[in-house]
Scaffold this active site. Sequence first.
Site, PDB file in Angstrom:
ATOM      1  N   ASP A 130       0.862  -1.216  -0.114  1.00 18.06           N
ATOM      2  CA  ASP A 130       0.084   0.037  -0.158  1.00 18.06           C
ATOM      3  C   ASP A 130       0.937   1.218   0.030  1.00 18.06           C
ATOM      4  O   ASP A 130       2.016   1.139   0.314  1.00 18.06           O
ATOM      5  CB  ASP A 130      -0.889   0.259   1.157  1.00 18.06           C
ATOM      6  N   ASP A 131       0.162   2.403  -0.390  1.00 16.71           N
ATOM      7  CA  ASP A 131       0.658   3.704  -0.059  1.00 16.71           C
ATOM      8  C   ASP A 131       1.686   4.208  -1.076  1.00 16.71           C
ATOM      9  O   ASP A 131       2.132   5.379  -1.266  1.00 16.71           O
ATOM     10  CB  ASP A 131       1.250   3.897   1.085  1.00 16.71           C
TER      11      ASP A 131
ATOM     12  N   HIS B 107      -5.909   2.378  -3.953  1.00 17.20           N
ATOM     13  CA  HIS B 107      -5.968   2.560  -2.621  1.00 17.20           C
ATOM     14  C   HIS B 107      -6.731   3.800  -2.228  1.00 17.20           C
ATOM     15  O   HIS B 107      -7.916   3.974  -1.528  1.00 17.20           O
ATOM     16  CB  HIS B 107      -4.456   2.652  -1.970  1.00 17.20           C
TER      17      HIS B 107
ATOM     18  N   HIS C 134      -5.167   9.711   0.561  1.00 13.10           N
ATOM     19  CA  HIS C 134      -4.750   9.183   1.646  1.00 13.10           C
ATOM     20  C   HIS C 134      -4.992  10.166   2.820  1.00 13.10           C
ATOM     21  O   HIS C 134      -4.254  10.077   3.944  1.00 13.10           O
ATOM     22  CB  HIS C 134      -3.175   8.612   1.676  1.00 13.10           C
TER      23      HIS C 134
ATOM     24  N   HIS D 188       3.894  -2.146   2.865  1.00 11.20           N
ATOM     25  CA  HIS D 188       3.797  -0.635   2.480  1.00 11.20           C
ATOM     26  C   HIS D 188       5.154  -0.270   1.743  1.00 11.20           C
ATOM     27  O   HIS D 188       6.147  -0.456   2.440  1.00 11.20           O
ATOM     28  CB  HIS D 188       3.429   0.239   3.750  1.00 11.20           C
TER      29      HIS D 188
END
Length: 299
Positions: free
Chosen positions: A79-80, A134, A138, A247
Amino acid sequence: MNGSLQLQNAKKTLYIIISVTLALFITATAIMSTLMICDSLEPTDSGRHDTEDGDLRDDGDVSTGNNKNYTKRVALTFDDGPHVTRTKAIVDELNKYGYHATFFVVGNRVDGTAYSGGNAMKYAYDAGNEIAIHGYTHAKHYGDESAKMEYPPCTDSEYYAELNNTVKAIQKYIPDYKPTLMRPIGGAITAERADKCDYSVILWDVDSFDWQHWYSDSTAEGSQEKRDTIINNVMSKVTDGSIILMHDIRQSTVDASIEIIRRLHEEGYEIVTVSELIGNELKPGTIYSKGTPYKKEGD
């Protein structure tokens, strides 16, 4: 006279035939000897072969992706990102084993609004990895007020903008690509949003907690301990069909991933994308936190 001349010609012809035959025999013998010498110099059971990039690959240690001896499989998810260099480093490590992962990207880190990671995402995609959604910023999660998060929940309009803008960012680098998976920020999403989601909602059953034990400098004090903690968090919990959360924006994740991938391979795990792990059971508007255990053809 004619008889004598014919005899002489016959002798010359015979001499030529014998000379040519002898020369061919000597040449054939030399070739066979050379082949036998070369064969004796070949390693008989080393299991090592040249790869396309010129490095040696040990078939007993590193798979080409066609290893029929896998007994388990998992999905590594990141992720990210994408990160300009760290995403590529993880992809390069996966490539050594013929493995593929799923990358849940943040849109403004793809299209250059935050930073330009789009080329790293495209690099992952071109190597056979899966790209998924995602969020775009964020900055907010997709759950309700009850979710204990460090950032606030989003409105419905913000929620749809997060998904749609991320798709646009992905398609800027991979035209016509249509993601089928999404992972909510922090894993938080309301039941109504999940039910109506146009994508399969992917959570996880193994958290590496690399988001807690992170560093940017591999030589910094305490980095080895943090790396080992991340590795242990994965290897102590992973089972057949696991979806592992990591991540790809931290150096600590890169360092830990190298060892995690190696150990998973040694323990008989095949690392696949989420879509490969779940297969035909994958449906939009459905939440998944674990995949389908490994089955060989014919099982």
